[in-house]
Scaffold this motif. Structure first.
Motif, PDB file in Angstrom:
ATOM      1  N   LEU A 196       0.966  -7.305  -5.419  1.00  0.00           N
ATOM      2  CA  LEU A 196       1.116  -8.722  -5.100  1.00  0.00           C
ATOM      3  C   LEU A 196      -0.075  -9.195  -4.288  1.00  0.00           C
ATOM      4  N   LYS A 197      -0.349 -10.466  -4.387  1.00  0.00           N
ATOM      5  CA  LYS A 197      -1.327 -11.073  -3.483  1.00  0.00           C
ATOM      6  C   LYS A 197      -0.577 -11.618  -2.271  1.00  0.00           C
ATOM      7  N   THR A 198      -1.266 -11.628  -1.153  1.00  0.00           N
ATOM      8  CA  THR A 198      -0.677 -12.180   0.064  1.00  0.00           C
ATOM      9  C   THR A 198      -0.149 -13.584  -0.200  1.00  0.00           C
ATOM     10  N   GLN A 252       2.422 -14.348  -2.129  1.00  0.00           N
ATOM     11  CA  GLN A 252       3.252 -14.411  -3.325  1.00  0.00           C
ATOM     12  C   GLN A 252       4.675 -13.957  -3.005  1.00  0.00           C
ATOM     13  N   PRO A 309       0.427  -7.999   3.780  1.00  0.00           N
ATOM     14  CA  PRO A 309      -0.064  -6.610   3.640  1.00  0.00           C
ATOM     15  C   PRO A 309       0.818  -5.597   4.382  1.00  0.00           C
ATOM     16  N   THR A 336       3.338  -3.598   2.355  1.00  0.00           N
ATOM     17  CA  THR A 336       2.924  -2.522   1.455  1.00  0.00           C
ATOM     18  C   THR A 336       3.697  -1.267   1.833  1.00  0.00           C
ATOM     19  N   VAL A 382       0.504  -4.940  -1.375  1.00  0.00           N
ATOM     20  CA  VAL A 382       0.174  -6.348  -1.120  1.00  0.00           C
ATOM     21  C   VAL A 382      -1.291  -6.415  -0.684  1.00  0.00           C
ATOM     22  N   VAL A 383      -2.077  -7.165  -1.456  1.00  0.00           N
ATOM     23  CA  VAL A 383      -3.525  -7.229  -1.181  1.00  0.00           C
ATOM     24  C   VAL A 383      -3.918  -8.610  -0.649  1.00  0.00           C
TER      25      VAL A 383
END
Lengths: 115, 117
Positions: free
Chosen positions: A13-15, A17, A83, A86, A114-115
């Motif tokens: 996931l993106k931060t 989301q 993040p 994660t 989570v990136v």
């Protein structure tokens, strides 16, 4: 008899989301719970449910929502991923009730990054 | 505040010898203890448990010992086999939670056991 089924197995996931981790059990268990596993920390309880319509917070609930509309399903929602979320997430189900201790059955886990 | 502690992150044992995994707890409310075994990319699976009214429980090659005064439990595996190589988690629960219908588990950090041929 599938036991406890978690989907997906992997997710990036993106931060910011949102997403829902699915958990289903076919053992007619009353008690279900979500844990996260982080290196050096063991498994920590996020949320749990003692039956349909009843949920409560565990040790690390911030950033997560749950609901239990049926006995079988117990989804975990991340509203705005960070993040720090994660981790590897495990869903578990237990017979529960007042009859005494019983073992918990775990799903195979969801590895979330989570990136 | 870690209420259940496994102070050995890893343990290496020769095949056929005894493996001893240790666990300490701090909360006197805990009255039921479990050991779970976890292989990579799988969920934990239940191994053995013990109630606080006992000091020993045995199941085949696996024995769990409980010392309530020391707040310490240990898992003995005899003889150790290569298939025992996994991460072992100690967990604790309490009657207080069970009476509310919630069988919460508090886990230790885990010990990675490696059985060498």
């Amino acid at each position: 008899n599938a036991g406890v089924t978690q989907t997906p197995k992997f997710q990036v996931l993106k931060t910011g989301q949102s997403m829902t981790l699915q958990c289903a059990q076919d053992m007619n268990h009353e008690y279900m719970s979500w844990y996260r596993q982080d290196p050096g920390m063991g498994l920590r309880l996020i949320h749990y449910s003692v039956g349909a319509g009843i949920t409560d917070q565990g040790e690390v609930p911030n950033g997560y929502n749950v609901s239990r509309s049926t006995t079988e399903d117990f989804p975990l929602r991340l509203l705005s991923a960070a993040p720090s979320q994660t981790s590897v997430y495990f869903c578990a189900s237990t017979q529960g009730g007042l009859g005494g201790y019983t073992e918990a059955f775990f799903g195979q886990g969801t590895r979330l990054t989570v990136v | 505040d870690q209420q259940v502690k496994q102070n050995s992150p890893s343990l290496s044992v020769q095949e056929g010898r005894i493996s001893i995994l240790n666990c300490d707890y701090t909360n006197s409310m805990f009255d039921y203890f479990l050991w779970y075994k976890k292989y990579p990319a799988e969920g934990p699976t239940f191994l053995i448990s013990i109630s606080s009214i006992k000091d020993k429980n045995e199941d085949g090659r696996f024995t769990v010992f409980l010392n309530k005064s020391a707040k310490h439990l240990s898992l003995h595996i005899v003889p150790s086999q290569p298939g025992d190589s996994a991460v072992y988690f100690c967990a604790a629960s309490a009657r207080f939670w069970l009476d509310q219908g919630a069988q919460k588990l508090v886990f230790g950090q885990g010990t990675r056991l490696t059985i060498n041929p």
